[in-house]
Design a protein around this motif. Structure first.
Motif, PDB file in Angstrom:
ATOM      1  N   HIS A 170       0.816  -1.226   0.000  1.00  0.00           N
ATOM      2  CA  HIS A 170       0.000   0.000   0.000  1.00  0.00           C
ATOM      3  C   HIS A 170       0.842   1.265   0.000  1.00  0.00           C
ATOM      4  CE1 HIS A 170      -3.747  -2.229   1.781  1.00  0.00           C
ATOM      5  NE2 HIS A 170      -3.230  -2.820   0.707  1.00  0.00           N
ATOM      6  N   ARG A 171       2.102   1.161  -0.460  1.00  0.00           N
ATOM      7  CA  ARG A 171       2.942   2.349  -0.574  1.00  0.00           C
ATOM      8  C   ARG A 171       2.773   3.021  -1.932  1.00  0.00           C
ATOM      9  NH1 ARG A 171       7.844   0.782  -0.953  1.00  0.00           N
ATOM     10  NH2 ARG A 171       7.566  -1.470  -0.765  1.00  0.00           N
ATOM     11  N   LEU A 172       2.098   2.344  -2.858  1.00  0.00           N
ATOM     12  CA  LEU A 172       1.894   2.872  -4.201  1.00  0.00           C
ATOM     13  C   LEU A 172       0.397   2.813  -4.493  1.00  0.00           C
ATOM     14  CD1 LEU A 172       3.694   4.014  -6.427  1.00  0.00           C
ATOM     15  CD2 LEU A 172       3.862   1.727  -7.393  1.00  0.00           C
ATOM     16  N   PRO A 173      -0.346   3.868  -4.150  1.00  0.00           N
ATOM     17  CA  PRO A 173      -1.803   3.838  -4.258  1.00  0.00           C
ATOM     18  C   PRO A 173      -2.296   3.891  -5.701  1.00  0.00           C
ATOM     19  CG  PRO A 173      -1.058   5.562  -2.743  1.00  0.00           C
ATOM     20  CD  PRO A 173       0.142   5.100  -3.508  1.00  0.00           C
ATOM     21  N   PRO A 174      -3.529   3.470  -5.918  1.00  0.00           N
ATOM     22  CA  PRO A 174      -4.146   3.603  -7.243  1.00  0.00           C
ATOM     23  C   PRO A 174      -4.139   5.050  -7.710  1.00  0.00           C
ATOM     24  CG  PRO A 174      -5.466   2.196  -5.838  1.00  0.00           C
ATOM     25  CD  PRO A 174      -4.409   2.790  -4.960  1.00  0.00           C
ATOM     26  N   GLY A 175      -3.960   5.219  -9.005  1.00  0.00           N
ATOM     27  CA  GLY A 175      -3.947   6.547  -9.596  1.00  0.00           C
ATOM     28  C   GLY A 175      -2.591   7.213  -9.636  1.00  0.00           C
ATOM     29  N   THR A 176      -1.579   6.615  -8.978  1.00  0.00           N
ATOM     30  CA  THR A 176      -0.238   7.192  -8.972  1.00  0.00           C
ATOM     31  C   THR A 176       0.370   7.148 -10.372  1.00  0.00           C
ATOM     32  OG1 THR A 176       0.115   6.445  -6.696  1.00  0.00           O
ATOM     33  CG2 THR A 176       2.073   7.071  -7.962  1.00  0.00           C
ATOM     34  N   HIS A 177       0.899   8.282 -10.821  1.00  0.00           N
ATOM     35  CA  HIS A 177       1.545   8.339 -12.131  1.00  0.00           C
ATOM     36  C   HIS A 177       2.923   7.696 -12.060  1.00  0.00           C
ATOM     37  CE1 HIS A 177       3.994  10.378 -15.328  1.00  0.00           C
ATOM     38  NE2 HIS A 177       2.962   9.965 -16.027  1.00  0.00           N
ATOM     39  N   LEU A 178       3.229   6.843 -13.033  1.00  0.00           N
ATOM     40  CA  LEU A 178       4.516   6.154 -13.078  1.00  0.00           C
ATOM     41  C   LEU A 178       5.300   6.676 -14.279  1.00  0.00           C
ATOM     42  CD1 LEU A 178       3.258   2.507 -12.402  1.00  0.00           C
ATOM     43  CD2 LEU A 178       4.042   4.188 -10.736  1.00  0.00           C
ATOM     44  N   GLY A 179       6.070   7.700 -14.052  1.00  0.00           N
ATOM     45  CA  GLY A 179       6.805   8.318 -15.143  1.00  0.00           C
ATOM     46  C   GLY A 179       8.011   7.495 -15.562  1.00  0.00           C
ATOM     47  N   GLU A 180       8.164   7.289 -16.852  1.00  0.00           N
ATOM     48  CA  GLU A 180       9.320   6.530 -17.346  1.00  0.00           C
ATOM     49  C   GLU A 180      10.625   7.175 -16.914  1.00  0.00           C
ATOM     50  OE1 GLU A 180       9.133   5.962 -21.528  1.00  0.00           O
ATOM     51  OE2 GLU A 180       7.282   4.790 -21.476  1.00  0.00           O
ATOM     52  N   ALA A 181      10.691   8.500 -16.961  1.00  0.00           N
ATOM     53  CA  ALA A 181      11.917   9.198 -16.591  1.00  0.00           C
ATOM     54  C   ALA A 181      12.273   8.962 -15.124  1.00  0.00           C
ATOM     55  CB  ALA A 181      11.770  10.692 -16.865  1.00  0.00           C
ATOM     56  N   ASP A 182      11.247   8.866 -14.268  1.00  0.00           N
ATOM     57  CA  ASP A 182      11.502   8.610 -12.848  1.00  0.00           C
ATOM     58  C   ASP A 182      12.155   7.246 -12.653  1.00  0.00           C
ATOM     59  OD1 ASP A 182      10.364  11.033 -12.082  1.00  0.00           O
ATOM     60  OD2 ASP A 182       8.355  10.187 -11.973  1.00  0.00           O
ATOM     61  N   PHE A 183      11.633   6.231 -13.361  1.00  0.00           N
ATOM     62  CA  PHE A 183      12.226   4.899 -13.271  1.00  0.00           C
ATOM     63  C   PHE A 183      13.659   4.891 -13.802  1.00  0.00           C
ATOM     64  CE2 PHE A 183       7.752   3.414 -13.127  1.00  0.00           C
ATOM     65  CZ  PHE A 183       7.842   2.553 -12.047  1.00  0.00           C
ATOM     66  N   CYS A 184      13.866   5.592 -14.908  1.00  0.00           N
ATOM     67  CA  CYS A 184      15.218   5.656 -15.493  1.00  0.00           C
ATOM     68  C   CYS A 184      16.211   6.227 -14.490  1.00  0.00           C
ATOM     69  CB  CYS A 184      15.201   6.499 -16.767  1.00  0.00           C
ATOM     70  SG  CYS A 184      14.300   5.751 -18.140  1.00  0.00           S
ATOM     71  N   GLU A 185      15.774   7.272 -13.786  1.00  0.00           N
ATOM     72  CA  GLU A 185      16.670   7.907 -12.807  1.00  0.00           C
ATOM     73  C   GLU A 185      16.859   7.031 -11.577  1.00  0.00           C
ATOM     74  OE1 GLU A 185      16.911  12.006 -10.111  1.00  0.00           O
ATOM     75  OE2 GLU A 185      15.400  11.810 -11.694  1.00  0.00           O
ATOM     76  N   LEU A 186      15.776   6.402 -11.097  1.00  0.00           N
ATOM     77  CA  LEU A 186      15.854   5.596  -9.892  1.00  0.00           C
ATOM     78  C   LEU A 186      16.714   4.342 -10.083  1.00  0.00           C
ATOM     79  CD1 LEU A 186      12.143   5.757  -8.671  1.00  0.00           C
ATOM     80  CD2 LEU A 186      14.126   6.612  -7.411  1.00  0.00           C
TER      81      LEU A 186
END
Length: 235
Positions: A32-48
């Motif tokens: 439950h740390r990632l709630p429904p409706g949360t935007h998952l940006g590709e750039a965020d994943f690339c950086e993380l």
């Protein structure tokens, strides 16, 4: 010779990195740390994760295929937000699947499998006692996944993996603040019935258990927002 799992991953074109992203999102959803409706940006994943957009897209496509996220035009990937009607359908499907799983768990029970169940319950109870709600919720879901594994039916196990993740989304979206959705004593009672070989009572308990979880939900639209980096911290 490569393992079956390795062959399956190769066939799907998956790699260790995109599987890590996939599992991180699944774990964050189940906790439950990632709630429904949360935007998952590709750039965020690339950086993380210090990976390319191609790698990120592989993980997102798999998550979309399993209905954990939605790929929306002009908005990109967002964590899925099941409607109340979808939530009821998903819980109904899960009850049907778990009613089939429990008799198989009992039929296939061994000293080793009972030990696995008890070990899982001990970890869940430890998380509850330590006040680690995120771990407690995740371990509660993993307890049900363990039962699916011990049933020995890979098709049911695959369905359960998707249903547990989707139920976690529903609970994150519709649970009342501060509610505890999965009581440890219900899992303990279920484990005892499995150990005693009581098929009917165990099947009735899993039905009651899941109906009680659904009954505590407020099946009305709610919105929760969170930063992706916060949700995936440490994953």
């Amino acid at each position: 010779m490569p393992s079956t799992g390795s062959a399956d991953r190769a066939k799907r074109g998956t790699t260790a990195v995109d599987m890590r992203i996939y599992r991180a999102v699944i774990n964050a959803v189940m906790s439950h740390r990632l709630p429904p409706g949360t935007h998952l940006g590709e750039a965020d994943f690339c950086e993380l994760y210090q990976v390319s957009r191609t790698t990120v897209r592989k993980a997102l496509l798999r998550l979309a295929h399993e209905h954990i996220i939605e790929l929306r035009p002009n908005r990109g990937a967002v964590v899925a937000s099941p409607t109340p009607e979808q939530a009821r359908d998903i819980f109904a499907a899960r009850r049907a699947i778990e009613r089939e799983i429990i008799p198989l768990v009992i039929r296939n029970a061994t000293t080793a499998s009972i030990r696995q169940i008890r070990s899982a319950l001990a970890a869940e109870d430890q998380a509850r006692r330590s006040g680690d709600r995120a771990a407690w919720i995740r371990l509660g879901g993993e307890f049900h996944l363990l039962l699916a594994q011990l049933a020995g039916n890979q098709v049911l196990q695959r369905y359960m993996a998707e249903l547990v993740s989707r139920c976690s989304l529903i609970i994150a979206l519709y649970e009342p603040p501060g509610a505890s959705m999965c009581q440890n004593d219900e899992h303990d009672d279920l484990a005892s019935l499995i150990e005693q070989g009581k098929v009917q009572q165990a099947t009735e308990l899993i039905e009651h258990h899941l109906l009680a979880i659904e009954a505590r939900l407020r099946l009305e639209t709610q919105e929760k927002k969170i930063r992706l980096a916060d949700a995936l911290a440490g994953c």
